[in-house]
Design a protein around this motif. Structure first.
Motif, mmCIF file in Angstrom:
data_model
loop_
_atom_site.group_PDB
_atom_site.id
_atom_site.type_symbol
_atom_site.label_atom_id
_atom_site.label_comp_id
_atom_site.label_asym_id
_atom_site.label_seq_id
_atom_site.Cartn_x
_atom_site.Cartn_y
_atom_site.Cartn_z
ATOM 1 N N GLU A 1 0.864 -1.179 0.000
ATOM 2 C CA GLU A 1 0.000 0.000 0.000
ATOM 3 C C GLU A 1 0.894 1.220 0.000
ATOM 4 N N TRP A 2 0.653 2.128 -0.928
ATOM 5 C CA TRP A 2 1.503 3.294 -1.067
ATOM 6 C C TRP A 2 0.660 4.515 -1.377
ATOM 7 N N ALA A 3 1.197 5.677 -1.144
ATOM 8 C CA ALA A 3 0.467 6.925 -1.357
ATOM 9 C C ALA A 3 1.034 7.639 -2.570
ATOM 10 N N PRO A 4 0.239 7.780 -3.632
ATOM 11 C CA PRO A 4 0.724 8.535 -4.788
ATOM 12 C C PRO A 4 1.052 9.971 -4.393
ATOM 13 N N ASP A 5 2.065 10.542 -5.055
ATOM 14 C CA ASP A 5 2.373 11.948 -4.777
ATOM 15 C C ASP A 5 1.254 12.830 -5.323
ATOM 16 N N VAL B 1 -11.135 6.953 -0.769
ATOM 17 C CA VAL B 1 -9.744 6.740 -1.149
ATOM 18 C C VAL B 1 -8.858 6.640 0.087
ATOM 19 N N THR B 2 -8.006 5.624 0.081
ATOM 20 C CA THR B 2 -6.968 5.455 1.108
ATOM 21 C C THR B 2 -5.690 5.033 0.396
ATOM 22 N N GLY B 3 -4.696 5.923 0.375
ATOM 23 C CA GLY B 3 -3.453 5.613 -0.330
ATOM 24 C C GLY B 3 -3.715 5.411 -1.812
ATOM 25 N N ASN B 4 -3.376 4.218 -2.300
ATOM 26 C CA ASN B 4 -3.593 3.925 -3.729
ATOM 27 C C ASN B 4 -4.838 3.070 -3.946
ATOM 28 N N ARG B 5 -5.760 3.080 -2.960
ATOM 29 C CA ARG B 5 -6.931 2.205 -3.038
ATOM 30 C C ARG B 5 -8.210 3.035 -2.984
ATOM 31 N N TRP B 6 -9.073 2.783 -3.978
ATOM 32 C CA TRP B 6 -10.386 3.421 -4.047
ATOM 33 C C TRP B 6 -11.439 2.330 -3.811
ATOM 34 N N LEU C 1 -10.882 -0.616 -6.277
ATOM 35 C CA LEU C 1 -9.862 -0.389 -7.310
ATOM 36 C C LEU C 1 -8.528 -0.112 -6.629
ATOM 37 N N ARG C 2 -7.484 -0.739 -7.138
ATOM 38 C CA ARG C 2 -6.132 -0.462 -6.649
ATOM 39 C C ARG C 2 -5.307 0.105 -7.804
ATOM 40 N N TYR C 3 -4.653 1.202 -7.519
ATOM 41 C CA TYR C 3 -3.875 1.904 -8.528
ATOM 42 C C TYR C 3 -2.430 1.426 -8.446
ATOM 43 N N GLY C 4 -1.933 0.854 -9.548
ATOM 44 C CA GLY C 4 -0.568 0.333 -9.564
ATOM 45 C C GLY C 4 0.440 1.409 -9.879
#
Length: 454
Positions: free
Chosen positions: A368-372, A398-403, A412-415
């Motif tokens: 789990e990571w946080a987009p800039d 939205v939490t980090g890279n997860r919607w 949805l997970r953003y890669g």
């Protein structure tokens, strides 16, 4: 001067040609043991030596000769084109030089050959440095090559007193004829330093053949009697390796393709294994290694292999998932789960992610990571553009890279590669629902459909 060895200098009389050859080398019988160069045109208005080694050759002449007037006259002869064809052989240079009154004199210049031990040292140091090989093939003799040779006790260039003269005019020192020959040879050396190496005792083809043999022995390594292979990080510049291609040993023929991996051996032979040794697990690893070897060979023989980047190395934790995806029995799967820090359900989710997206899919599951801010803004814009303004867009938290769909079981997970991965909730845990997509609406629809089916 006579051709008899009255001073014990290792010279001998060649009865067939009436010439004496200096030196102790024993390799003067090869196919290129003698080269003859056609007479050069007059050299009016130019120096005789442009390269540093050609100038060193002339310095040896000028430091040796006692009569400077003979040197001046020799330069005039050479400039006027009075030197005929030049014969070069180990230990000796020969040419016919014509005086102004058209009298012709045979003139010889003698230079000591290198002995076999000196040649061995020279060939070893050249074979060890691809840059030296490249320079020679490019008809260059860099100072570092001569310096390295000198450090190994091999003097390539002549020094004071090394150039001896013989001439039919009867002079006991360098005369105008031998000086003219030396000046003309300086022009030949400018064009091809192999002329100097031939006088020292070895011809070009013989030298390159011996260098190829030594390079092949080094490439073979200690097992084949060659020198040890250089350690990690050792190498040469690509330009040097390319320039040395003509003397390096040819690459071996590619192996034949293999249709499939061989059958794994059966390790159980009636003898109980040592404590802690899992025979079934070893057989599984052997079969996996054979399958990977067959796949790597097939990829290496494919026409696109040279353009394909090598895959990244797997961590032990990633490789455990890859092995589990092969479908081992429960005992091996349990060992893989425990060894990678997962439980059975966690390993099953990881295998599912691996099957859908390899290492990228596995990273999306477990990281789990946080987009800039800039990346987050781009992702938000793509989400907004994926649905029409008709109220059909779901509410997402939205939490980090997860919607995550508010009040739903889809996510949805953003890669890190900018793609969207669908997830659904099963028994309180998020699991991969399908492959990645560039369209977040399509990915969420797949996740929602999977969740509805459950």
């Amino acid at each position: 001067m006579t051709g008899r060895d009255e001073d014990g200098d290792g010279a001998y009389e060649d009865g067939a040609h009436g010439i004496r050859t200096h030196g102790a080398g024993t390799h003067g019988d090869g196919p290129d043991a003698e080269r003859t160069f056609a007479a050069l045109p007059p050299a009016r208005g130019r120096g005789f030596a442009r390269t540093w080694w050609g100038q060193a050759w002339l310095k040896a002449l000028e430091d040796t000769a006692l009569d400077l007037q003979q040197l001046k006259l020799g330069r005039r002869h050479a400039r006027a084109g009075a030197v005929g064809a030049v014969s070069v052989r180990p230990g000796r240079l020969t040419a016919i030089v014509q005086d102004r009154d058209h009298t012709r004199h045979r003139s010889d210049v003698l230079l000591q050959q290198l002995d076999d031990a000196a040649w061995d040292r020279f060939l070893d140091l050249v074979a060890d440095r691809a840059g030296h090989i490249a320079a020679l093939l490019d008809r260059d003799m860099p100072p570092v090559l001569v310096e390295d040779a000198a450090a190994a006790g091999v003097e390539l260039l002549p020094g004071i007193g090394d150039l001896e003269a013989e001439c039919s005019c009867g002079a006991w020192d360098h005369c105008a004829h031998s000086a003219a020959l030396c000046y003309q040879v300086a022009r030949l050396l400018d064009q091809d330093p192999f002329v100097l190496l031939l006088v020292r005792g070895r011809g070009e083809r013989e030298l390159l053949g011996e260098l190829q043999a030594r390079s092949a022995a080094r490439a073979a390594g200690p097992a084949a009697g060659g020198d040890p292979v250089a350690g990690p990080g050792a190498g040469v510049a690509a330009a040097e390796a390319y320039a040395a291609r003509d003397i390096l040993p040819p690459l071996p023929a590619p192996p034949p393709p293999v249709d499939g991996p061989g059958a794994a051996p059966v390790l159980g032979g009636g003898v109980p294994p040592e404590p802690g040794v899992d025979v079934a697990a070893l057989e599984f690893l052997i079969a996996d290694a054979a399958a990977r070897a067959q796949r790597l060979l097939a990829e290496a023989l494919s026409p696109w292999h040279a353009d394909a980047p090598p895959p990244p190395a797997l961590t032990p934790r990633q490789d455990a998932v890859r092995l589990a995806a092969a479908g081992p029995d429960r005992a091996i799967s349990a060992r893989l789960a425990a060894g990678s820090g997962r439980d059975a359900r966690g390993l099953a989710r990881a295998v599912r992610a691996w099957e859908l997206g390899g290492t990228a899919g596995l990273a999306v599951l477990e990281e789990e990571w946080a987009p800039d801010p800039a990346e987050l803004a781009r992702a938000t814009d793509r989400l907004a553009a994926a649905w029409d303004d008709d109220g059909t867009r779901p509410r997402l938290r939205v939490t980090g890279n997860r919607w995550t769909v508010t009040g739903g079981a889809a996510q949805l997970r953003y890669g890190r590669d900018g793609r969207w991965w669908p997830y659904r909730k099963e028994r309180g845990q998020w699991v991969p629902a399908g492959p990645a997509s560039d369209d977040p609406a399509a990915a969420l629809a797949e996740a929602s459909a999977e969740a509805a089916e459950d």
